[in-house]
Design a protein around this motif. Structure first.
Motif, short mmCIF file in Angstrom:
data_model
loop_
_atom_site.label_atom_id
_atom_site.label_comp_id
_atom_site.label_asym_id
_atom_site.label_seq_id
_atom_site.Cartn_x
_atom_site.Cartn_y
_atom_site.Cartn_z
N ALA A 36 0.83 -1.21 0.00
CA ALA A 36 0.00 0.00 0.00
C ALA A 36 0.86 1.25 0.00
CB ALA A 36 -0.93 -0.01 1.21
N ALA A 37 1.98 1.22 0.73
CA ALA A 37 2.87 2.38 0.76
C ALA A 37 3.45 2.66 -0.62
CB ALA A 37 3.99 2.15 1.77
N LYS A 38 3.80 1.62 -1.36
CA LYS A 38 4.31 1.80 -2.73
C LYS A 38 3.24 2.37 -3.65
CE LYS A 38 7.76 -1.90 -2.46
NZ LYS A 38 8.19 -3.20 -3.03
N LEU A 39 2.01 1.89 -3.51
CA LEU A 39 0.92 2.40 -4.34
C LEU A 39 0.63 3.86 -4.00
CD1 LEU A 39 -1.18 1.80 -6.51
CD2 LEU A 39 -2.73 1.00 -4.70
N GLU A 40 0.66 4.20 -2.73
CA GLU A 40 0.46 5.61 -2.34
C GLU A 40 1.56 6.49 -2.92
OE1 GLU A 40 -1.66 4.68 2.00
OE2 GLU A 40 0.41 5.40 1.87
N ARG A 41 2.81 6.01 -2.88
CA ARG A 41 3.91 6.79 -3.44
C ARG A 41 3.73 6.99 -4.94
NH1 ARG A 41 7.39 10.37 -1.23
NH2 ARG A 41 9.38 10.40 -2.32
N GLU A 60 -9.93 -6.42 2.81
CA GLU A 60 -10.78 -5.46 2.12
C GLU A 60 -10.01 -4.15 1.96
OE1 GLU A 60 -15.23 -4.89 3.03
OE2 GLU A 60 -14.23 -3.18 4.00
N LEU A 61 -9.91 -3.67 0.72
CA LEU A 61 -9.11 -2.49 0.40
C LEU A 61 -9.98 -1.38 -0.16
CD1 LEU A 61 -6.04 -4.19 -1.33
CD2 LEU A 61 -6.12 -3.23 0.98
N ARG A 62 -9.58 -0.16 0.16
CA ARG A 62 -10.27 1.02 -0.36
C ARG A 62 -9.23 2.11 -0.66
NH1 ARG A 62 -12.21 5.36 2.63
NH2 ARG A 62 -11.90 4.11 4.54
N LEU A 63 -9.33 2.69 -1.84
CA LEU A 63 -8.39 3.73 -2.27
C LEU A 63 -9.09 5.08 -2.29
CD1 LEU A 63 -5.73 4.78 -3.60
CD2 LEU A 63 -6.75 4.18 -5.81
N GLU A 64 -8.45 6.06 -1.65
CA GLU A 64 -8.90 7.45 -1.72
C GLU A 64 -7.77 8.28 -2.33
OE1 GLU A 64 -10.26 8.93 1.99
OE2 GLU A 64 -11.88 7.44 2.21
N ARG A 65 -7.94 8.67 -3.60
CA ARG A 65 -6.89 9.43 -4.28
C ARG A 65 -6.93 10.91 -3.94
NH1 ARG A 65 -6.52 8.05 -10.55
NH2 ARG A 65 -8.54 9.11 -10.46
N ALA A 70 -2.49 13.47 -1.54
CA ALA A 70 -3.25 13.00 -0.38
C ALA A 70 -3.74 11.56 -0.56
CB ALA A 70 -4.45 13.92 -0.13
N ALA A 71 -3.22 10.84 -1.54
CA ALA A 71 -3.68 9.47 -1.82
C ALA A 71 -3.40 8.56 -0.63
CB ALA A 71 -3.00 8.94 -3.07
N ARG A 72 -4.40 7.75 -0.26
CA ARG A 72 -4.24 6.81 0.83
C ARG A 72 -4.94 5.50 0.49
NH1 ARG A 72 -1.04 9.88 1.65
NH2 ARG A 72 -0.55 11.12 3.49
N VAL A 73 -4.32 4.40 0.92
CA VAL A 73 -4.91 3.06 0.76
C VAL A 73 -5.27 2.55 2.16
CG1 VAL A 73 -4.55 0.69 0.00
CG2 VAL A 73 -3.56 2.61 -1.31
N PHE A 74 -6.55 2.20 2.34
CA PHE A 74 -7.04 1.71 3.62
C PHE A 74 -7.32 0.21 3.50
CE2 PHE A 74 -8.16 6.17 3.38
CZ PHE A 74 -7.69 6.66 4.60
N GLY A 75 -6.95 -0.54 4.52
CA GLY A 75 -7.18 -1.98 4.51
C GLY A 75 -7.85 -2.45 5.78
N ASN A 76 -8.68 -3.49 5.63
CA ASN A 76 -9.40 -4.06 6.78
C ASN A 76 -9.42 -5.57 6.64
OD1 ASN A 76 -10.91 -4.25 9.10
ND2 ASN A 76 -12.88 -4.00 8.03
N LEU A 77 -8.90 -6.25 7.64
CA LEU A 77 -8.86 -7.72 7.63
C LEU A 77 -10.14 -8.25 8.26
CD1 LEU A 77 -5.17 -8.24 8.77
CD2 LEU A 77 -6.11 -8.76 6.52
N ARG A 78 -10.82 -9.13 7.53
CA ARG A 78 -12.09 -9.71 7.99
C ARG A 78 -11.96 -11.22 8.13
NH1 ARG A 78 -16.12 -6.07 7.95
NH2 ARG A 78 -15.87 -4.16 6.70
N TYR A 104 0.92 7.32 -6.58
CA TYR A 104 -0.06 8.39 -6.81
C TYR A 104 0.47 9.75 -6.34
CZ TYR A 104 -3.72 5.27 -8.42
OH TYR A 104 -4.45 4.39 -9.17
N GLU A 105 1.29 9.74 -5.28
CA GLU A 105 1.89 11.00 -4.83
C GLU A 105 2.79 11.60 -5.91
OE1 GLU A 105 2.08 10.03 -0.02
OE2 GLU A 105 3.84 9.78 -1.32
N ASP A 106 3.41 10.75 -6.70
CA ASP A 106 4.27 11.23 -7.79
C ASP A 106 3.47 11.57 -9.05
OD1 ASP A 106 6.50 11.02 -6.25
OD2 ASP A 106 7.08 9.05 -6.98
N LYS A 107 2.18 11.34 -9.03
CA LYS A 107 1.30 11.70 -10.15
C LYS A 107 0.41 12.90 -9.83
CE LYS A 107 2.72 8.28 -12.71
NZ LYS A 107 3.50 8.52 -13.95
N GLY A 108 0.68 13.57 -8.72
CA GLY A 108 -0.09 14.75 -8.36
C GLY A 108 -1.10 14.54 -7.26
#
Length: 470
Positions: free
Chosen positions: A54-59, A85-90, A68-76, A61-65
């Motif tokens: 998730a940190a790599k994916l956030e980086r 369960e994953l959710r992306l907020e760009r 504030a991009a964040r990836v949230f995860g929830n283990l069920r 998007y951070e390099d694409k403008g």
């Protein structure tokens, strides 16, 4: 990652428990197939392995403008197999506003912005911001007083990068005096380098040398960003005067003549990204015309007494239109220097350099040959001691540095070069010695002692340099 998984598994087995792993991955909300592909490796791995992905994916998007991009995860689920369960907020995309500097840089505002490499209106990239800060720190014009910060424009989707770069006293005048007891030879060199003249990024460099049988003068001037473009115009020139021993074939007696060479060059250069510079030059002397392509890569952490990073320079020159020969020939040379921190104040420096003339049987004048000797090549030789058509050497140095003020080093240089007539074939060379550099305010002192292999320890080169910064 594999080592981490094995260690985690071993730890869990030792405790007698099960390893929590991700059995499947599901997404909620808006996302793209690219996001799925980047997070897919989380499946089958430990439950906390997704965080690094998730940190790599956030980086990304951070390099694409999307700063504030964040990836949230929830283990069920329960047990050792879980559903992730994953959710992306760009968030909104941002572009760069013109860079600002909070300190007194001694540089015109527009010049500082160009030097930063950050382009107004380009998509924000935090990686580019880090590269920009490193570039400004190593260009030599500034001293970093605080880390770069970013602020949001309250009206528009723009990010303002704010640096803390103070003007550095980097222009220099230096005198270097060397002595060799082998022949009782004294030599002197004077360098005057003016950087960032009047805060315009213009540079002027002059170097003069005088020895027992040679004199040398070289100069260069850079005019940046000509006509508002990204290209710089560079003027270079050098003058060589050397006493050469000759043999009269008719009498068999040796004599001396003075050879003089004057070369002028004009070229254009430009930066590619934050670390690369390329240039094309055209030159002329009294008996040839030549053109050259040059490239440099610099990733050093700072300008004075670097501790880490690389410097690479390479050049290829095509010489032509010689009236005394039908030969056109190519000279190529490259040099690389790498610094690696070891422990505490200890640093290692690795150097490699090589050059050659092609074709190898080209008809050459003495002025066409490479010159070796001095601080930039074999330190155990006098400055410009010999000429050769091909060479190669390496250097291993161990340094102890105390901040920006003190550096002590021991070095070893093995190498080889092509002997000229009356000799032939390759000659091996080994140099070694010690160096000392001390900065005190706007002054610095440089001392070194270097030997060639096989020499008496009293016959080495002793060098003393004194530099003032302004």
């Amino acid at each position: 990652m594999m080592v981490y998984i094995l260690l985690l598994a071993a730890f869990a087995l030792a405790k007698g428990g099960d390893v929590c792993t991700v059995d499947s991955v599901v997404w909620v909300g808006e996302h793209e197939s690219f996001d799925e592909s980047q997070m897919a490796p989380a499946r089958g791995n430990p439950c906390d392995a997704w965080e690094s992905l998730a940190a790599k994916l956030e980086r990304y998007y951070e390099d694409k403008g999307f700063v504030a991009a964040r990836v949230f995860g929830n283990l069920r689920g329960d047990g050792s197999s879980r559903l992730l369960e994953l959710r992306l907020e760009r968030g909104s995309a941002f572009v760069w506003a013109p860079p600002e500097n909070m300190d007194s840089s001694g540089t015109k505002t527009e010049v500082f912005r160009r030097l930063s490499g950050i382009e107004e209106g380009a998509a924000v990239s935090l990686t580019d911001l880090e590269r920009s800060e490193r570039k400004l720190a190593r260009v030599g014009y500034f001293e970093k007083t605080a880390p770069v910060k970013i602020f949001r424009d309250p009206v528009r989707n723009r990010i303002i990068p704010v640096y803390s770069m103070r003007k550095a006293n980097i222009s220099e005048a230096e005198g270097l005096l060397t002595y060799s007891s082998d022949g009782n030879v004294w030599e002197g060199q004077v360098d005057v380098n003016l950087y960032n003249i009047a805060g315009t990024a213009r540079d002027l460099m002059l170097e003069g040398f005088t020895g027992e049988d040679s004199r040398h003068l070289i100069g260069s001037y850079k005019e940046p960003w000509v006509l508002g473009t990204a290209w710089n115009v560079v003027l270079r020139g050098n003058y060589d005067e050397e006493i050469v021993e000759t043999l009269d074939d008719s009498t068999g007696e040796y004599g001396e003549i003075v050879e003089k060479t004057v070369v002028g060059e004009v070229g254009v250069t430009r930066d590619i990204g934050f670390d690369f510079t390329v240039g094309v030059y055209f030159g002329i002397s009294e008996d040839d015309k030549h053109s050259s392509f040059e490239m440099s890569y610099v990733s050093l952490d700072r300008f004075v007494l670097p501790r880490s990073g690389w410097r690479l320079n390479a050049a290829a020159t095509w010489k032509m239109d010689r009236p005394d020969s039908l030969d056109n020939f190519l000279t190529a040379a490259a040099a690389a220097v790498a610094y690696y921190p070891l422990y505490g104040n200890f640093i290692s420096r690795f150097t490699g350099a090589a050059g050659g003339v092609f074709p190898t049987d080209a008809s050459l004048k003495r002025a066409d040959l490479f010159t070796l000797g001095g601080l930039d090549s074999f330190k155990g030789m006098p400055y410009r001691f010999l000429r050769t058509r091909s060479y190669g050497f390496s250097e291993l140095a161990l340094l102890w540095q105390d901040g920006y003020d003190l550096s002590i080093e021991a070095f070893y240089q093995p190498g080889l070069f092509r002997r000229m007539n009356p000799g032939h074939g390759w000659s091996r060379e080994q140099n070694y010695g010690l160096g000392f550099t001390q900065y005190r305010g706007s002054w610095s002192v440089n001392l070194y002692y270097a030997l060639r292999n096989g020499e008496n320890y009293l016959d080495g080169i002793i060098g003393f340099g004194l530099k003032t910064l302004f």
